[in-house]
Design an enzyme around this catalytic site. Sequence first.
Site, short mmCIF file in Angstrom:
data_model
loop_
_atom_site.label_atom_id
_atom_site.label_comp_id
_atom_site.label_asym_id
_atom_site.label_seq_id
_atom_site.Cartn_x
_atom_site.Cartn_y
_atom_site.Cartn_z
N HIS A 64 72.20 36.62 14.91
CA HIS A 64 70.95 36.67 14.15
C HIS A 64 70.32 35.29 13.99
O HIS A 64 69.14 35.17 13.66
CB HIS A 64 71.15 37.35 12.79
CG HIS A 64 71.89 36.53 11.77
ND1 HIS A 64 73.24 36.73 11.49
CD2 HIS A 64 71.51 35.51 10.96
CE1 HIS A 64 73.62 35.89 10.55
NE2 HIS A 64 72.58 35.14 10.21
N ASP B 69 77.42 40.51 15.96
CA ASP B 69 76.62 39.41 15.43
C ASP B 69 77.16 38.06 15.89
O ASP B 69 77.32 37.14 15.09
CB ASP B 69 76.54 39.47 13.91
CG ASP B 69 75.46 38.54 13.35
OD1 ASP B 69 74.53 38.21 14.11
OD2 ASP B 69 75.55 38.13 12.18
N GLY C 31 71.59 29.41 5.95
CA GLY C 31 71.76 28.20 6.76
C GLY C 31 73.21 27.98 7.15
O GLY C 31 73.51 27.29 8.12
N ASN C 32 74.14 28.56 6.35
CA ASN C 32 75.56 28.49 6.68
C ASN C 32 75.93 29.45 7.82
O ASN C 32 77.01 29.33 8.40
CB ASN C 32 76.43 28.85 5.48
CG ASN C 32 76.73 27.65 4.60
OD1 ASN C 32 76.26 27.56 3.47
ND2 ASN C 32 77.52 26.72 5.10
N SER C 33 75.06 30.40 8.11
CA SER C 33 75.37 31.40 9.13
C SER C 33 75.74 30.72 10.45
O SER C 33 75.01 29.87 10.95
CB SER C 33 74.17 32.32 9.36
OG SER C 33 73.94 33.14 8.25
N GLY D 128 89.41 55.72 24.88
CA GLY D 128 89.09 57.12 25.14
C GLY D 128 89.20 58.02 23.92
O GLY D 128 89.57 59.19 24.04
#
Length: 447
Positions: A89, A119, A192-194, A251
């Site tokens: 993101h 992500d 901002g830490n992402s 499966g």
Amino acid sequence: MPLGELLRAPPRSRADMMQSFSPLVKATAPAVVNVYADRLVQRSLSPFAGDPFFEQFFGQRMPNRTEKQSSLGSGVIIQRNGIVVTNNHVIAGADDVRVALADGREFQCKVLLKDERFDLAILQIEGEGPFPIVEFGDTDTTEVGDIVLAIGNPFGVGQTVTSGIVSALARNSVGVSDFGSFIQTDAAINPGNSGGALIDMSGRLIGINSAIFTRSGGSNGIGFAIPANLVRAVAETAEAGGEVFEPPYIGASFDPVTADIAEALGLDRATGALVANITEGGPADKAGLRIGDIVLGFNGRMIEHPDALGYRLATTRVGTTVELDVLSRNGRKTLEITLQVPPEDDPRDRRELKGQNPFSGAVVSNITPRIRTKLRLPSSLRGVVVTEVPARSLAGRYGFRPGDVIAVVNGVEIANVDILEQVVSEGASYWRFEIVRGGQRIRQIIR
């Protein structure tokens, strides 16, 4: 003593409490980078843009304005040749991606792999190394109560280090991605830490900070990180030249165990993964797993919910034989299953619809394991998926989109492309159908 040889122990004296995290920070922070993602967007100058009445009579006389939007996140260098991991993101939709190192250097980046489901995104720095790195830790050894550091660039103020503990493991239902086995921490994580690093006391990467629960926009002490074992699996795919990360194929599909099911089977609590569907001839079928069985363990580790099982599968290499602890109608048993590469799509499962009908021109396919994984379709969904829709086709004019699942046409349940092709070839004076789009079931009648 090397950082990796430090033993877990709580502080036992005032002298212990006076110790500092600075050696850890000096060893790891240079490998945590700022990630800048720029994208160009078209901004209309007309207040009536999108109004069909206005555009029909006056046209689009006012030109659109191109604007540059920027987003800021964090990333972690994991290879000395400049392989960087961050959140998907952070760079989603970006036309230009750059990273800035703690020493002030800035480089352009090439996106090697993006995975919306987990992500995660893997970048390649376009510059000469060697670069500082953080080595991977083993998140299977991480325990609740372990001290951790979160390093990133919150709110764009500059590189920041916060400390806390591991609050919980295998957290699901976080809602930020399809992945559901996060490390929870109370180390302060803010916007901002992402994409930044979650570091253990051995100076190793145990997670990529990804999300927070907040009502104010700031940290409330509930942050979530993607475990490093999964990050490593995705990064290895990118480093090997793969553009898509595909977990090993078993499966089978799984649902949560409800309280009623747990009580009926004599379980103390609702735990495990309930087998909801088995693919005939797949690894699970050959191993003896059956619908209604409950998977309670994976290679000796407890399975709390289907997402935890999905995490274990995703972090296990193809070709590995794993042991499942299974509760069936006949009691407990252990099954050995060899994980495989997802089977290739059969060209016979894919065809273009023709004729005078609303679906004409659309390319449709059976829902194969690869397509189900790629489009993140639930295991219980049955139908035929639309893969292509030419804009000038009848299907395009009627509003069909790639990813739509055609479930019912004129009262006939569509189990495969053969049935759909037969139904549309018979023709009709009107068409009544149901499609599933973005998890929503839409019913429509066209005369």
